[in-house]
Structures are given as C-alpha cells and as structure tokens.
Design a protein around this motif. Structure first.
Motif, PDB file in Angstrom:
ATOM      1  N   ARG A  89       5.522   3.541   1.739  1.00  0.00           N
ATOM      2  CA  ARG A  89       4.996   2.262   1.229  1.00  0.00           C
ATOM      3  C   ARG A  89       5.135   1.179   2.308  1.00  0.00           C
ATOM      4  NH1 ARG A  89       6.640   0.620  -4.713  1.00  0.00           N
ATOM      5  NH2 ARG A  89       5.003   2.147  -5.108  1.00  0.00           N
ATOM      6  N   PRO A 118      -7.707  -0.072   2.828  1.00  0.00           N
ATOM      7  CA  PRO A 118      -7.957   0.781   1.649  1.00  0.00           C
ATOM      8  C   PRO A 118      -8.983   0.175   0.678  1.00  0.00           C
ATOM      9  CG  PRO A 118      -5.954  -0.459   1.372  1.00  0.00           C
ATOM     10  CD  PRO A 118      -6.534  -0.922   2.658  1.00  0.00           C
ATOM     11  N   LEU A 137       0.881  -1.178   0.000  1.00  0.00           N
ATOM     12  CA  LEU A 137       0.000   0.000   0.000  1.00  0.00           C
ATOM     13  C   LEU A 137       0.904   1.210   0.000  1.00  0.00           C
ATOM     14  CD1 LEU A 137      -2.014  -1.045   3.102  1.00  0.00           C
ATOM     15  CD2 LEU A 137      -2.847  -1.171   0.769  1.00  0.00           C
ATOM     16  N   THR A 138       0.561   2.205  -0.781  1.00  0.00           N
ATOM     17  CA  THR A 138       1.408   3.394  -0.830  1.00  0.00           C
ATOM     18  C   THR A 138       0.553   4.611  -0.511  1.00  0.00           C
ATOM     19  OG1 THR A 138       2.659   2.271  -2.553  1.00  0.00           O
ATOM     20  CG2 THR A 138       3.101   4.611  -2.265  1.00  0.00           C
ATOM     21  N   ASN A 139       0.909   5.333   0.551  1.00  0.00           N
ATOM     22  CA  ASN A 139       0.137   6.499   0.985  1.00  0.00           C
ATOM     23  C   ASN A 139       1.041   7.717   1.031  1.00  0.00           C
ATOM     24  OD1 ASN A 139      -2.112   4.916   1.393  1.00  0.00           O
ATOM     25  ND2 ASN A 139      -1.704   4.570   3.557  1.00  0.00           N
ATOM     26  N   GLN A 154       6.044   9.845  -0.331  1.00  0.00           N
ATOM     27  CA  GLN A 154       5.093   8.787   0.018  1.00  0.00           C
ATOM     28  C   GLN A 154       5.729   7.805   0.997  1.00  0.00           C
ATOM     29  OE1 GLN A 154       3.003   7.631  -3.992  1.00  0.00           O
ATOM     30  NE2 GLN A 154       5.192   7.749  -4.275  1.00  0.00           N
ATOM     31  N   GLU A 181     -10.101  -1.611  -2.651  1.00  0.00           N
ATOM     32  CA  GLU A 181      -9.399  -2.747  -3.277  1.00  0.00           C
ATOM     33  C   GLU A 181      -8.398  -2.291  -4.353  1.00  0.00           C
ATOM     34  OE1 GLU A 181     -10.620  -7.216  -4.114  1.00  0.00           O
ATOM     35  OE2 GLU A 181     -10.694  -6.126  -2.255  1.00  0.00           O
ATOM     36  N   ASN A 182      -8.797  -1.253  -5.118  1.00  0.00           N
ATOM     37  CA  ASN A 182      -7.898  -0.844  -6.218  1.00  0.00           C
ATOM     38  C   ASN A 182      -6.642  -0.121  -5.731  1.00  0.00           C
ATOM     39  OD1 ASN A 182      -8.910   1.615  -5.520  1.00  0.00           O
ATOM     40  ND2 ASN A 182      -9.810   2.102  -7.518  1.00  0.00           N
ATOM     41  N   LYS A 183      -6.555   0.115  -4.429  1.00  0.00           N
ATOM     42  CA  LYS A 183      -5.330   0.735  -3.880  1.00  0.00           C
ATOM     43  C   LYS A 183      -4.351  -0.329  -3.360  1.00  0.00           C
ATOM     44  CE  LYS A 183      -6.570   5.162  -3.921  1.00  0.00           C
ATOM     45  NZ  LYS A 183      -6.218   5.832  -5.153  1.00  0.00           N
ATOM     46  N   TRP A 190      -1.856  -3.152  -3.993  1.00  0.00           N
ATOM     47  CA  TRP A 190      -1.016  -3.691  -5.072  1.00  0.00           C
ATOM     48  C   TRP A 190      -0.562  -5.101  -4.686  1.00  0.00           C
ATOM     49  CZ3 TRP A 190       3.993  -5.526  -4.929  1.00  0.00           C
ATOM     50  CH2 TRP A 190       4.606  -5.763  -6.165  1.00  0.00           C
TER      51      TRP A 190
END
Ligand SMILES: Cc1cc2nc3c(=O)[nH]c(=O)nc-3n(C[C@H](O)[C@H](O)[C@H](O)COP(=O)(O)OP(=O)(O)OC[C@H]3O[C@@H](n4cnc5c(N)ncnc54)[C@H](O)[C@@H]3O)c2cc1C
Length: 424
Positions: free
Chosen positions: A314, A352, A283-285, A312, A354-356, A358
C-alpha cells in the motif's frame, strides 16, 4: 425491572470501536452508532502503521514555512485549499500558536507515552488472538533522498534514543540490505526498530465482528443530530436513520468518536473543539514478484508511506486540508506516484482507475494532540477524537484511557494534555 441504559459511542471508526472494546472489558453495556454504512472511511485504507517513533506533533517549528512552500506545488504532500471559512482561519491560527519549540517539547513525552501504551496494547491483543489483524513487528524505515533530510532525520534519531525509542542511522548499503529486491536510491535512512504495522481493513472488520459477538450493538445509517442535556448531564441523543423521522435514545454516558465531523458535533453542545479534515489517498496493489518490499517505510521528503500488508503493498500520502468532501485531486495522487521511482528506481506504479484510489479524512487538531477527555459541565459526556495521522497508532491507548475515564478507574497515564476544553 428497568433495563440498564447503555453507554453510547458515536462513530464506528477505529477510535469508536476501540472505545467500545475497552468499555466492554470494563463490563459496560455498549451501543455504537454511525451515520455511515460501515463499508469504508478513514480507518480502512490508511497505511496501518503503529509507530511510537512519531512523537513529534505536526505543529512543529519549520512546518509553517514548509507548508507555505508546498502550497505552490500542485503535487506536493501538503495543501490547504484557500476558502472563506472562519473555522479554518481559527484552526490555522491555533496551529501557528502551537508550532513552537516549547509546545513541542511538552508534547514529545506525552505522545511517546501514549504511543508506547498503544503499541503494548496491540501486542497484548495480538497475543490473546481474539481476532486477526495481521500485526507485524518489522520496524519502520525513514528513507532520505538528500543529505539534508538525512541530517534532519539523524537529529530525530538522536532525540528518539534519548527518550527511549530505539533508532539506528543506516547507510545506503544498510538500507539496501533491508530491501534487497528494490535497491532504494537514497542517501541513507533511519530505522525505528520498535515500530509495527497491521492491516487496517482487516482490523476494523474483525474487531467489529468480535464486538458484535461479545454483545455490543452497532447501528449503521444512524446519525446523531442533536444532544439533549440538562444543566449537568446529557439526557438523550436525537438520531435519525436515512429518510426516517428523528427519534430519541437514552444514554447512561456518551463518548463522541466522530472523527473529522467532531467540530460540527461539538457545536451541538457549544464546545469549541477545532478539527479540520486532512484528506489523504492510498493505492493498494499486489506485491510484484522479484520486487517485493519487506519493511514499512516513509519517503521523508515526499511524505509517502509504504506498507506491506499480507501479499499486497500500500502506498499512501498527502495531507489536503480542504473541508469535508470525497473529491479525488489527481495532482496529489500523481505526487504520490511520481515519488515512488525517485526512491525505488526499478519500481513504477501507473496511474490507476479512479475506483482504485482510496481517500480518507484524517481528523486533525491544530496542535497535533488528540482530544481524550470528559466535558466539564456535562459530566457524562466524553470526546475521543482528533488523532490526525495517528488514529491507528493511538487507537488502543486512546480507547483504554477513555474507558478508564468513563468508569472512574486509575488512568494508565495522565490525560491532561488531551483536554477537550483546551481551545474553549
Ligand atoms: C492516507 C492515510 C494514511 C494514514 N496512515 C496512518 C497510519 O499509518 N497510522 C495511523 O495511525 N494513522 C494513519 N492514518 C490516520 C488514521 O486513518 C485516522 O487517524 C483514523 O482512521 C481516524 O479514526 P476515527 O475513528 O477518529 O475517524 P473515522 O474513521 O473517520 O470514524 C469516525 C466515524 O464517525 C462517524 N460520524 C461522524 N459524525 C457522526 C454523526 N453525527 N452521527 C453518527 N456517526 C457520525 C463517521 O461516519 C465515521 O465513520 C492515515 C490516514 C490517511 C488518510
């Protein structure tokens, strides 16, 4: 005049791209093929760590016991999905045979050497400024919640210092000094001062751009479906673009950098090259103001990696041996998220969309060593694969070594332990 046949590299992940890069440095004409779109894959959303400190292979004493314990916890960092698969059974048996002290003792100097070679090559690349990949030399913090884990890591640190990899054992206060905004709740840590990191999405995109500008042709949506050989060499590759008719490509030499698909590709030439896909998530925020994380770290017990990348942060983890698929296992993702406040009490990451999330498939060999070598019979065929958790770390060294093998140059180090025939 007859046109020169290219060296064909199959696979445009980080291993294929650095193979192409170093072949180009040797003045070779290179064509890269990939069955994917080039938009994603294991080489993109990983933790981007370039870590010579990772000199102990995954197949090590104690790993099988740990793995069995983890199997019964749906949020644990390691999982083998039970399934009827001969290839999985053989891989598991080879892992079991490799997980002993003698094999590990042999592997350690080899992994150290390729790790240091790779780091040096990244430093050179960064110095040359041919393209940007946000390379940073900030070290790596191994964070231990329990005294037991700290004791184990302290032993690894002692071994590291003995073999020339600098490691410092840190108290809780010293860890907090490195991460003043987060104030980790740990019993202590080990700081590998020489480790580095980069932004892998940028590395793949920029390296690709550089190669194309320098004359390397890269064809996506082009799948290798068969390898045509005579008794001593590969003559042609049969490939197919989506929905199209298969066609043949002539190659001077071929390097297979096909990641998690390598075992299947090996079967085309009757080569037993065991590789299981080890799925991981990230996950990257954006960094949170006032809670910025400065140093790449790994939660030792939870096996979660945390990497600052530009502005960011990760979080990545989990090793799920479950075949080739892109399914998201929510329990495993939860395992990563739940670990974060255990180590960083003031930091929470909500589940998050689902599309976030990876996911990527690490190409895992059973003994934790990559395959970098030449085929004994088909002399113009090579493999560069099986880098598991270390594909970014070792991509430069592996690309350099394979280019030296392909062009018959003096090797930067021995490739004997990376033989592609060691499980034949
Ligand atoms: C969560 C996570 C975190 C990680 N963190 C790190 C880290 O911090 N440091 C590190 O060093 N490594 C890390 N890794 C591991 C690293 O990402 C991998 O080792 C690396 O990306 C593997 O690169 P590759 O080029 O071998 O494989 P891939 O990137 O999978 O590339 C292989 C390519 O081959 C193509 N291909 C396969 N078969 C065919 C065919 N028949 N025809 C044409 N094309 C084909 C595929 O489409 C694919 O694009 C991490 C991985 C994960 C999942």
């Amino acid at each position: 005049m007859k046109e020169e046949k290219p060296i064909i590299v199959v696979g445009a992940g980080i291993i294929g791209l650095f193979t192409a890069y170093y072949l180009l440095q040797e003045g070779e004409k290179v064509l890269v093929l990939d069955k994917g779109t080039g938009q994603d894959g294991c080489s993109f959303g990983n933790a981007g760590m370039v870590v010579p400190s990772h000199f102990i292979p995954l197949a090590a004493p104690g790993m099988i016991e740990k793995g069995i314990k983890w199997m019964f916890d749906s949020e644990s960092p390691f999982y083998i999905k039970p399934r009827m698969s001969l290839s999985l059974m053989k891989w598991g048996f080879s892992f079991y045979k490799a997980a002993n002290q003698k094999k590990v003792d042999n592997a350690i100097p080899v992994l150290r050497d390729i790790g240091l070679l790779s780091k040096k090559l990244y430093q050179d690349l960064n110095h040359k400024k041919l393209f940007d990949f946000s390379f940073e030399e900030k070290g790596l913090l191994m964070l231990c919640k329990s005294e037991e884990a700290l004791h184990e890591e302290t032993e690894v640190a002692a071994l590291a210092n003995k073999i020339g990899i600098e490691a410092r054992v840190l108290t809780k206060q010293e860890v907090c000094d490195l991460e003043p905004e987060i104030k980790p709740d740990v019993s202590g840590g080990v700081f590998f001062t020489g480790d580095t990191h980069l932004y892998p999405n940028q590395l793949v995109a920029e390296l690709r751009k550089y190669l194309i500008a320098a004359g390397v042709e890269i064809k996506f949506d082009t799948e290798l479906i068969d390898i045509e050989c005579n008794s001593t060499a590969v003559e042609r590759l049969k490939v197919r673009e989506s929905n199209g008719e298969p066609y043949l490509l002539e190659a001077k030499k071929v390097v297979l950098a096909t990641g998690s698909w390598s075992e299947q590709v090996g079967k085309q030439i009757n080569l037993n090259i065991p590789v299981q896909a080890g799925k991981g998530y990230s996950l990257t925020n954006p960094q949170v103001a006032g809670k910025e994380l400065f140093t790449p770290s790994i939660f030792v017990e939870a096996r979660v990696a945390i990497t600052p990348m530009l502005d960011q942060i990760r979080f990545g983890g989990t090793m799920e041996i479950g075949g080739i698929n892109a399914e998201i296992n929510k329990n495993r993702v939860n395992g990563i998220l739940k670990a974060i406040p255990k180590y960083f009490p003031e930091y929470e990451v909500p589940y998050p969309a689902e599309n976030k999330i990876w996911s990527g498939l690490r190409p895992c060999s059973p003994d934790g060593m990559p395959y970098i070598g030449q085929h004994q019979r088909y002399k113009n065929l090579y493999f560069n694969t099986g880098h598991a958790m270390m594909g970014i770390s070792l991509a430069t060294g592996s690309g350099k070594l394979i280019s030296e093998l392909v062009t018959n140059k003096k090797l930067s180090m021995s490739t004997q332990d990376f033989s592609i025939h060691r499980f034949d």
